[in-house]
Design a protein around this motif. Sequence first.
Motif, PDB file in Angstrom:
ATOM      1  N   UNK A   1      18.540  37.743  10.325  1.00 34.16           N
ATOM      2  CA  UNK A   1      18.020  37.355   9.273  1.00 34.16           C
ATOM      3  C   UNK A   1      17.511  35.401   8.258  1.00 34.16           C
ATOM      4  N   UNK A   2      17.276  35.673   7.312  1.00 32.64           N
ATOM      5  CA  UNK A   2      17.426  34.562   6.813  1.00 32.64           C
ATOM      6  C   UNK A   2      16.938  33.828   5.170  1.00 32.64           C
ATOM      7  N   UNK A   3      17.869  33.041   4.833  1.00 30.68           N
ATOM      8  CA  UNK A   3      18.151  33.943   3.577  1.00 30.68           C
ATOM      9  C   UNK A   3      18.217  32.309   3.023  1.00 30.68           C
ATOM     10  N   UNK A   4      16.904  31.918   2.091  1.00 24.15           N
ATOM     11  CA  UNK A   4      16.403  30.638   1.815  1.00 24.15           C
ATOM     12  C   UNK A   4      16.007  30.582   0.391  1.00 24.15           C
ATOM     13  N   UNK A   5      17.346  30.225  -0.742  1.00 18.52           N
ATOM     14  CA  UNK A   5      17.430  30.327  -2.007  1.00 18.52           C
ATOM     15  C   UNK A   5      17.621  32.160  -2.417  1.00 18.52           C
ATOM     16  N   UNK A   6      17.360  32.389  -3.342  1.00 14.47           N
ATOM     17  CA  UNK A   6      16.770  34.009  -3.743  1.00 14.47           C
ATOM     18  C   UNK A   6      16.463  35.163  -2.496  1.00 14.47           C
ATOM     19  N   UNK A   7      15.527  34.516  -1.708  1.00 12.46           N
ATOM     20  CA  UNK A   7      14.246  35.211  -1.113  1.00 12.46           C
ATOM     21  C   UNK A   7      15.022  35.316   0.469  1.00 12.46           C
ATOM     22  N   UNK A   8      14.790  36.593   0.781  1.00 10.54           N
ATOM     23  CA  UNK A   8      15.966  36.696   1.899  1.00 10.54           C
ATOM     24  C   UNK A   8      14.900  37.447   2.930  1.00 10.54           C
ATOM     25  N   UNK A   9      14.566  36.383   3.816  1.00  5.31           N
ATOM     26  CA  UNK A   9      13.601  37.128   5.008  1.00  5.31           C
ATOM     27  C   UNK A   9      14.270  37.020   5.896  1.00  5.31           C
ATOM     28  N   UNK A  10      13.688  37.993   7.174  1.00  6.17           N
ATOM     29  CA  UNK A  10      14.164  38.781   7.908  1.00  6.17           C
ATOM     30  C   UNK A  10      13.064  38.330   9.578  1.00  6.17           C
TER      31      UNK A  10
END
Length: 256
Positions: free
Chosen positions: A237-246
Amino acid sequence: MNTWLKACLAGSLLFTPAAFAQSADDDDPYAYPEEEAERTQEKARQADDDAYERRRKLVDETDEFREAAEANNDEGFESMARLDDPSLGVAVELVGGLLMVDSARGNFSDNKPAIGVRATYEFGRALKTENEMWRQGFIADLRWIYGSLSDGTDFIKGVTRLHYFTLAPAWVFRFGESDFGFFVQAGGGLAYQNTGITVGEEETKVNGLKPVLQYGLGIRGRPGRSARFMFRIEATGLRRGYANDFFLGGSVGVGF
């Protein structure tokens, strides 16, 4: 005169054997048969003592080796892990998989392929411990992942390029004595976003840099240690600001 010379010659012959015996060895007096027997016995006893001492030392060394081989680490036997595995604990791997970017249109994610590279260091080796679990259990990854998104029409379209730079330690739980293990990971870094919006023939670029939190789990292995082949299967998981990417994928590489 002749008689006197004969008397002197006879006298010299009488003293010659004693003088010769005395000059044969000034340090070794004349040995009588009883003394010669005692010397022979003394030399035999000294030879027996020397042979016994050599046998005793050999038995003692054999016993010490056997006791050390049968001892456990708890009993003070020093592990030879550093000599059995003299590698540096460094690996370089190529990363590939699916990047699931948090969708701005309300969907769960926009899925695009991603590539990257990762450098790994087993920093547990720097702890000066002989415990194999600690030596190979602590690792750290320096990783770069790249993915891009594009959307729009022929007249208006946008292209977003995402770069993730992260540094994250991990703990590997080895499956017994095998070369495979389960790992969990958490770290952080930076996410660089480059977006280009094209309207007609004019393009506007917008760049941004945000902190990113990385977390994940997976399976790590290095079968065939002689070849130093490394691989990994992971979900990150890659949490950047309000966005949560995988990111779902894996990596292959070589260790040193």
